[in-house]
Enzyme design. Structure first.
Site, short mmCIF file in Angstrom:
data_model
loop_
_atom_site.label_atom_id
_atom_site.label_comp_id
_atom_site.label_asym_id
_atom_site.label_seq_id
_atom_site.Cartn_x
_atom_site.Cartn_y
_atom_site.Cartn_z
N HIS A 76 13.59 40.38 -18.71
CA HIS A 76 13.22 40.86 -17.39
C HIS A 76 12.12 41.91 -17.57
O HIS A 76 12.04 42.59 -18.60
CB HIS A 76 14.42 41.45 -16.66
CG HIS A 76 15.35 40.41 -16.13
ND1 HIS A 76 15.47 40.12 -14.79
CD2 HIS A 76 16.19 39.56 -16.77
CE1 HIS A 76 16.34 39.14 -14.62
NE2 HIS A 76 16.79 38.78 -15.81
N CYS A 111 19.34 40.10 -11.52
CA CYS A 111 20.79 39.91 -11.45
C CYS A 111 21.37 40.78 -10.34
O CYS A 111 21.16 41.99 -10.32
CB CYS A 111 21.42 40.29 -12.79
SG CYS A 111 23.23 40.21 -12.79
N ASP A 142 17.51 31.48 -11.16
CA ASP A 142 17.50 32.93 -11.30
C ASP A 142 16.59 33.59 -10.26
O ASP A 142 16.86 34.70 -9.78
CB ASP A 142 17.04 33.31 -12.71
CG ASP A 142 17.49 34.69 -13.13
OD1 ASP A 142 17.84 35.49 -12.26
OD2 ASP A 142 17.47 34.97 -14.34
#
Length: 313
Positions: free
Chosen positions: A213, A244, A20
């Site tokens: 997040h 993202c 990520d």
């Protein structure tokens, strides 16, 4: 009356920075550097590391070396290597590399699913069924991450009933673990605690992981709320890296070393050697070529002490 779920005395952290964190970086981190970094992370007491994603190199070029990374890292007992896969082809590639866990991903909202995966939630569930057929008998743990659980950047609120409906379908399919994701940092602690309690009461045998997040500065607060609801598994990203590419406004994940520091200061066992983790975190700016959001690596642990200033007589 349902008995309250006690706060866990021990938690487990899944380090997601190699996947990520790197997926949206401007710089491609060379394969050998990724391998050294993951090997260093595996010595810190982390129990799970999401090493990469077996996705199309065109979609995420930074992770185009997925197979080389997974086969090149040193496998340590007690450290599970998990990877994200988008489809059957990616699953087959991951299985060939003998990973410990496969993480599937879908969205709770139609619009984010179409933007990120070109699929509605229902289409994602159909694909998951095909993936589960491929993984039968492999012994690999199958987890599903449900993006935009706490809000969609295009649609706004995602009703709690819709989230629970999708979790029910995932469990019915045979998914073994579920990650509830605050993809764009829209969650608040009250919302987190409410949803986590509902999920744990309904599926007490399902391992739930929370993925936050820190887009609006509430990452640690939300993690604390999830823990108070009974959650013992968290995704986190070293240095607070991540975001993202298909979620406008999203910033990095909750920072691993900051999360470990918070829980350890509270007396919650993370199993992680914070000093060793901070040493690895300190190498991040050189690895990726810029500063990182993590705070503890800069300020030091709360147990840090300073000499008194010397004053002239």
């Amino acid at each position: 009356m349902t008995q309250p779920i006690p706060c866990p005395t021990k938690i487990e952290i899944n380090e997601v920075a190699p996947r990520d964190g790197l997926q949206i970086e401007a710089r491609f981190v060379p394969t050998e550097e990724k391998i050294r970094w993951i090997d260093a992370l595996s010595t810190t007491g982390l129990r799970r590391i999401e090493a990469t994603s077996f996705t199309s190199p065109k979609a995420i070029p930074n992770l185009r070396d997925a197979a080389e990374v997974v086969t090149g890292i040193q496998r340590r007992e007690g450290v599970d290597i998990t990877v994200l896969v988008p489809n059957v082809k990616g699953t087959e590639r991951a299985l060939a590399c003998q990973v410990d866990e496969i993480n599937l991903v879908m969205s709770a909202s139609n619009s984010h699913g179409l933007a990120n995966l070109r699929m509605t939630p229902e289409q994602s569930l159909e694909q998951f069924a095909a993936i589960l057929e491929v993984t039968q008998g492999s012994g690999v743990f199958i987890n599903a991450s449900l993006s935009t659980t706490f809000g969609c950047p295009f649609e706004g609120e995602v009703p709690e009933a819709r989230v629970l409906e999708l979790v029910e379908k995932l469990v019915a399919l045979g998914i073994q673990g579920v990650t509830l994701c605050d993809t764009t940092g829209m969650a608040n602690p009250a919302q987190v605690k409410r949803l986590c309690k509902a999920a744990l009461e309904r599926w007490p045998e399902t391992p739930f992981t929370l993925h936050f997040h820190n887009t609006r500065g509430m990452g640690l607060a939300n993690a604390l709320a999830a823990w108070e609801a009974g959650i013992s598994r968290f995704d986190a990203s070293l240095g607070g890296l991540g975001g993202c590419p298909f979620a406008p406004g999203a910033s990095g994940n909750v920072c691993t070393e900051d999360l470990v520091h918070m829980f350890e200061a509270m007396g919650v066992d993370t199993g992680v050697d914070l000093d060793a983790l901070l040493e690895v975190a300190a190498t991040l700016p050189d690895l990726i070529g810029h500063d990182v959001p993590g705070q503890v690596v800069k300020a030091g642990k709360s147990t840090r002490r300073y000499d008194m200033p010397v004053r002239d007589a």
